[in-house]
Scaffold this active site. Structure first.
Site, short mmCIF file in Angstrom:
data_model
loop_
_atom_site.label_atom_id
_atom_site.label_comp_id
_atom_site.label_asym_id
_atom_site.label_seq_id
_atom_site.Cartn_x
_atom_site.Cartn_y
_atom_site.Cartn_z
N HIS A 186 0.98 -1.37 0.29
CA HIS A 186 0.14 0.37 0.26
C HIS A 186 0.66 1.57 0.29
O HIS A 186 0.26 2.06 -0.54
CB HIS A 186 -0.77 0.04 1.48
N CYS A 486 -1.56 -4.22 -16.13
CA CYS A 486 -2.48 -2.57 -15.24
C CYS A 486 -2.19 -2.69 -14.05
O CYS A 486 -2.42 -2.43 -13.45
CB CYS A 486 -4.04 -2.56 -15.85
#
Length: 556
Positions: A186, A486
């Site tokens: 993250h 992606c």
């Protein structure tokens, strides 16, 4: 004396400044007993602290927007977990103080997560941060977090909690370095979104003395301690040249000989759209829709709410391509109304498309909302399913799209090795592929994307991962269909050239990376990219693959 350290570069750019360390974690509260008559008051204190911390995390998320908002809202849900709160109240009832009960209850839950499989190790860091914030509030001490400073600095931490990373001020935090984390953690993803140079998985980072001057190269992963004047000048010159090249590079993505490679943006919601437009994104290659579902883990959002949010993103790219990923729930993104709470290894259980096929009404509502959101808009909508394993998965998703009356292209994400190996079979049911390299690496190497100790296996330069990309691209070419990337691999400018050489037809990344990739692609021909790709695949390690590709492109 100048020394050089090496971690994993996860966000481009160079930062030079003095070291400042992240505030230390909250100390363990003393284990003292309280009289029975104080239990109710202590339980009230605990509930108030939990609600205050959850409100603070949600407020930080609202300020940050985009991907950061989804991460912080998930943390707020952790704080408010009813089973955790029930455990806290039970501990208080038998004599613990509020702060000790919170500390012990979170420790027990932490042990459960650790025992549930390595996939959830990244969530343990988030859980620790929530615990520290609640205990700090109960003890009346400052929250752990980013240090106060009037002068710009380089932040050093064992790891950065999402709540801290999301609201970093780039005017003060020149860059950051962490001991833990990986290229797809993250913190790494949010660093790229902020455009802050960052290096993770650097052993011994915490030993750098406060006030030491360091230079951080977020591209190479190098840290120069007490850099010489010559080294500083060289790094600053290289950074200036890179900035000038970025400013000069505009327009659609393409190689120097005109081979088009559309550069798209990864977005986590409407808040990410302005940065994508400003960076010159040619559309959206990954629209993560989880942000809508994390507001309330117990109930799915209404169709009307979904229509409104989807339309905001679609309207920003008239005539552009927008690829929407339907809800990817499960594993580290659990939702009470969808995902089972007792899976021994949720990463290998019911997640992604498997979850949606088990709850067809949730999938149907989302697809219907997407169909309504496109009404009257000239956008080119494409919708894809996460975690497709085989042709049967692809067919089930395509059938659901058709039943919902969706006028769009239907696609499949390649995140499981089986999907890459059988890509041509899958393409008989859908119209495009999109490679999620973060999860594809995780499942290929059995290496949790949140665990710094296995970060070398999360490296998207691993030749085995490049082989799977090549297999997928070759299958798409044979079927006359498209195959994009992606995952975070697309944000590495050098790797973007290699992916192009492997036959990938579009690249999607965080908005901050688009100028870097555009400028780098424009320097090389398609033939050079193909030679670099072949050299990388012929290597035996990620480092050798990177060096081999660099040697080809630099003409060595």
């Amino acid at each position: 004396m100048e020394t050089t350290l090496r971690g994993v570069g996860v966000s481009h750019g160079v930062a030079i400044g003095e070291v400042r360390h992240m505030g230390t974690a909250v100390l363990e509260p003393p284990a003292k007993q309280i009289p029975a008559e104080e239990a109710e008051r202590e339980q009230g204190r605990a509930r108030q602290a939990v609600e205050a911390v959850a409100a603070d995390l949600n407020a930080r998320g609202n300020l940050a927007g985009g991907e950061a908002q989804a991460v912080l809202e998930a943390q707020a849900l952790m704080a408010q977990d009813p089973e955790l709160m029930a455990d806290v109240e039970r501990r208080i009832a038998v004599g613990s103080t509020a702060e000790r009960a919170v500390y012990d209850a979170f420790a027990a839950y932490r042990a459960l997560l650790a025992g549930a499989g390595e996939y959830l190790a990244g969530r343990v860091a988030d859980l620790d941060d929530v615990r520290n914030r609640i205990v700090a509030r109960l003890l009346g001490v400052p929250m752990p977090g980013v240090p106060d400073s009037d002068q710009p600095y380089v932040l050093i931490a064992r790891d950065l909690a999402p709540a801290d990373t999301a609201l970093l001020d780039p005017a003060l935090v020149l860059g950051f370095v962490t001991e833990e984390g990986g290229p797809t953690s993250h913190s790494a993803i949010l660093a790229r979104a902020l455009g802050v140079p960052a290096v993770v998985a650097l052993p011994g980072a915490g030993e750098l003395a406060e006030g030491t001057v360091i230079a951080v190269d977020g591209s190479s992963g190098e840290i120069f301690v007490d850099p010489s004047a010559e080294k500083r000048a060289a790094l600053e010159s290289a950074a200036a040249e890179r900035k000038a090249a970025l400013a000069a590079s505009t327009g659609p993505g393409a190689t120097s000989d005109g081979h088009k490679v559309p550069l798209l943006a990864n977005v986590g919601g409407p808040a990410d759209v302005p940065a994508a437009v400003e960076a010159g994104a040619e559309g959206v290659g990954l629209f993560r829709t989880e942000f809508l579902f994390l507001d309330d883990s117990r109930n799915a959002p209404s169709e009307e709410k979904q229509v409104e949010a989807y339309r905001q993103v679609l309207e920003a790219f008239p005539e552009g391509r927008v690829v929407v990923r339907v809800l990817d729930a499960g594993a580290d993104k659990p939702l009470d109304f969808l995902t089972p709470g007792d899976e021994p290894n949720p990463a290998l259980g019911v997640r992604g498309l498997r979850t949606l096929l088990d709850h067809p009404e949730v999938l149907r509502r989302q697809l219907t909302a997407l169909a309504r959101a496109t009404e009257g808009l000239p956008v080119h909508l494409e919708v894809m399913a996460p975690m497709v394993a085989d042709r049967a998965d692809a067919k089930a998703f395509a059938d659901a799209c058709r039943e919902a009356g969706l006028q769009a292209k239907f696609g499949a994400m390649v995140e499981i090795p089986s999907a890459a190996l059988r890509a041509r079979s899958i393409l008989r049911e859908v119209e495009f592929l999109s490679l999620g390299t973060n999860d594809l690496a995780q499942y290929t190497f059995a290496a949790d994307r949140q665990v710094g100790a296995v970060s070398r296996l999360q490296d998207p330069w691993q030749p085995a991962l490049l082989d799977l990309v090549a297999l997928s691209a070759e299958a798409a070419r044979a079927e006359g269909k498209s195959c994009g990337v992606c995952g975070e691999a697309a944000s590495d400018p050098l790797l973007a050239c290699v992916l192009t050489g492997l036959g990938v037809t579009s690249l999607s990344m965080g908005a901050a990376s688009i100028p870097y990739v555009r400028a780098t692609l424009a320097k090389y021909t398609l033939a050079q990219c193909e030679r670099a790709a072949a050299a990388a695949r012929a290597a035996d390690s990620a480092e050798e693959a990177r060096d081999a590709a660099q040697a080809v492109l630099s003409g060595e």
